[in-house]
Motif scaffolding. Structure first.
Motif, mmCIF file in Angstrom:
data_model
loop_
_atom_site.group_PDB
_atom_site.id
_atom_site.type_symbol
_atom_site.label_atom_id
_atom_site.label_comp_id
_atom_site.label_asym_id
_atom_site.label_seq_id
_atom_site.Cartn_x
_atom_site.Cartn_y
_atom_site.Cartn_z
ATOM 1 N N ASN A 95 -19.864 -15.789 -16.567
ATOM 2 C CA ASN A 95 -20.720 -15.624 -17.913
ATOM 3 C C ASN A 95 -20.572 -14.149 -18.383
ATOM 4 O O ASN A 95 -20.951 -13.320 -17.548
ATOM 5 C CB ASN A 95 -22.355 -16.072 -17.560
ATOM 6 N N ALA A 96 -19.817 -13.781 -19.487
ATOM 7 C CA ALA A 96 -19.571 -12.605 -19.810
ATOM 8 C C ALA A 96 -21.052 -12.035 -20.118
ATOM 9 O O ALA A 96 -21.035 -10.635 -19.911
ATOM 10 C CB ALA A 96 -18.649 -12.622 -21.063
ATOM 11 N N VAL A 97 -22.024 -12.419 -20.488
ATOM 12 C CA VAL A 97 -23.402 -12.019 -21.092
ATOM 13 C C VAL A 97 -24.029 -11.297 -19.867
ATOM 14 O O VAL A 97 -24.403 -10.169 -19.971
ATOM 15 C CB VAL A 97 -24.142 -13.073 -21.680
ATOM 16 N N ILE A 98 -23.648 -11.950 -18.820
ATOM 17 C CA ILE A 98 -24.650 -11.476 -17.468
ATOM 18 C C ILE A 98 -23.823 -10.222 -16.881
ATOM 19 O O ILE A 98 -24.340 -9.234 -16.455
ATOM 20 C CB ILE A 98 -24.929 -12.524 -16.538
ATOM 21 N N ALA A 99 -22.641 -10.275 -16.999
ATOM 22 C CA ALA A 99 -21.738 -9.019 -16.619
ATOM 23 C C ALA A 99 -22.018 -7.747 -17.459
ATOM 24 O O ALA A 99 -22.154 -6.827 -16.987
ATOM 25 C CB ALA A 99 -20.389 -9.449 -16.772
ATOM 26 N N ARG A 100 -22.382 -7.993 -18.544
ATOM 27 C CA ARG A 100 -22.962 -6.829 -19.288
ATOM 28 C C ARG A 100 -24.287 -6.461 -19.224
ATOM 29 O O ARG A 100 -24.901 -5.219 -19.423
ATOM 30 C CB ARG A 100 -23.052 -7.163 -21.022
ATOM 31 N N MET A 101 -24.999 -7.179 -18.402
ATOM 32 C CA MET A 101 -26.303 -6.832 -17.889
ATOM 33 C C MET A 101 -26.344 -6.104 -16.631
ATOM 34 O O MET A 101 -27.387 -5.379 -16.234
ATOM 35 C CB MET A 101 -27.324 -7.915 -17.574
ATOM 36 N N ALA A 102 -25.336 -6.074 -16.001
ATOM 37 C CA ALA A 102 -25.310 -5.504 -14.456
ATOM 38 C C ALA A 102 -25.052 -3.823 -14.403
ATOM 39 O O ALA A 102 -24.578 -3.276 -15.349
ATOM 40 C CB ALA A 102 -24.148 -6.264 -13.848
ATOM 41 N N ASP A 103 -25.499 -3.548 -13.109
ATOM 42 C CA ASP A 103 -25.109 -1.977 -13.243
ATOM 43 C C ASP A 103 -23.849 -2.050 -12.476
ATOM 44 O O ASP A 103 -23.039 -0.824 -13.046
ATOM 45 C CB ASP A 103 -25.874 -1.611 -11.799
ATOM 46 N N ARG A 104 -23.139 -2.741 -12.008
ATOM 47 C CA ARG A 104 -21.921 -2.837 -11.590
ATOM 48 C C ARG A 104 -21.381 -4.107 -11.374
ATOM 49 O O ARG A 104 -22.015 -5.226 -10.898
ATOM 50 C CB ARG A 104 -21.736 -2.155 -10.153
ATOM 51 N N VAL A 105 -20.024 -4.297 -11.998
ATOM 52 C CA VAL A 105 -19.300 -5.526 -12.012
ATOM 53 C C VAL A 105 -18.041 -5.624 -10.796
ATOM 54 O O VAL A 105 -17.316 -4.405 -11.082
ATOM 55 C CB VAL A 105 -18.420 -5.829 -13.036
ATOM 56 N N LEU A 106 -18.235 -6.375 -9.864
ATOM 57 C CA LEU A 106 -17.203 -6.194 -8.715
ATOM 58 C C LEU A 106 -16.116 -7.292 -9.173
ATOM 59 O O LEU A 106 -16.430 -8.515 -9.254
ATOM 60 C CB LEU A 106 -17.628 -6.431 -7.404
ATOM 61 N N HIS A 107 -14.774 -6.674 -9.356
ATOM 62 C CA HIS A 107 -13.741 -7.766 -9.510
ATOM 63 C C HIS A 107 -13.105 -8.123 -8.494
ATOM 64 O O HIS A 107 -12.694 -7.426 -7.808
ATOM 65 C CB HIS A 107 -12.809 -7.259 -10.515
#
Ligand code: ADP
Ligand code: ADP
Length: 229
Positions: free
Chosen positions: A198-210
């Protein structure tokens, strides 16, 4: 402060002749109060990492610690205690027991926790305080997932681990569940790790680990958010 530390984590599954390398020397630190999202293709090792962090599984080699709990080499009994005291889980499917009321579903967890909230308090936190006497079949899918979140946080876990929490929900309902998870992170200071597409939750995060192929290929840091630490 740092709450989670992983060094050179490897997880290899063997089925007969076949070896699958689910994690390949993955290293990661997580700070108290952080909101982390794991992104990546199916099979990249996201669930395996989440399961090791949550004490559901152990690595084949490498180090993994939560505070002073050594997870990598812990016994089954130690892992059970760790999960019970420190970890809240939310899965794609809500796993509520249909013959129990919402209050009784939450009480299953609070009955075995050390410093739990009252089930009604946890239900009120997710906006379902007036539905405690209902059964799961009497509420919507989104509401059932909010009950699953209430059940996860009622033991006051150090960390909330969510594996595709909106995977079974429509966009608007999923949005409510995401807002709820973000609010728990912000207001209770709970460290949160979420697997999502979900792209929305990725924007809420401190860090996105790919994640790719059992390792962290890239890290995006959202500078506009500050960990609660
Ligand atoms: P993701 O969550 O990113 O989809 P997983 O961590 O579930 O990835 O899986 C990583 C790899 O490990 C995949 O190739 C998967 O098929 C394999 N795997 C996961 N669990 C098992 C298991 N219990 N037995 C064998 N292989 C497994
Ligand atoms: P995947 O994301 O790879 O399809 P699942 O999310 O179904 O895998 O499960 C990931 C791990 O969580 C598995 O080890 C499974 O045993 C565990 N698990 C799944 N559902 C529950 C549950 N309701 N309670 C406890 N453990 C669960």
């Amino acid at each position: 402060p740092r709450v989670f530390m992983a060094r050179n984590l490897c997880k290899t599954y063997r089925t007969g002749e076949l070896e699958v390398h689910a994690l390949r020397a993955l290293s990661l630190d997580i700070t108290e109060g952080e909101f982390i999202v794991l992104l990546g293709p199916s099979g990249s090792g996201k669930s395996t990492l989440l399961n090791i962090l949550g004490g559901l599984d152990t690595p084949t080699s490498g180090e993994a610690c939560w505070r002073d709990h050594v997870l990598a080499t812990a016994s089954e009994a130690e892992l059970t205690r760790y999960r019970r005291e420190h970890v809240g889980f939310v899965f794609q499917f809500y796993n509520l027991i249909s013959s129990l009321t919402l209050r009784e579903n939450v009480a299953l967890v609070t009955d075995i926790a050390e410093h739990p909230m009252a089930p009604d308090e946890a239900l009120a936190l997710v906006g379902l305080g007036d539905r405690a006497d209902n059964f799961p079949s009497q509420i919507s899918g989104g509401e059932q997932q909010r009950v699953a979140v209430a059940r996860a946080i009622a033991k006051r876990p150090d960390v909330l681990l969510c594996d595709e929490p909106t995977g079974a929900l429509d966009v608007d309902t999923g949005r409510l569940v995401l807002d709820l998870i973000a609010r728990i992170n912000r207001e209770l200071g709970t460290t949160v790790v979420v697997i999502t597409h979900n792209a929305v939750i990725a924007r809420m995060a401190d860090r996105v680990l790919h994640m790719t192929n059992g390792a962290i290929a890239a890290i995006e840091t959202n500078a506009s958010r500050c960990p609660a630490a």
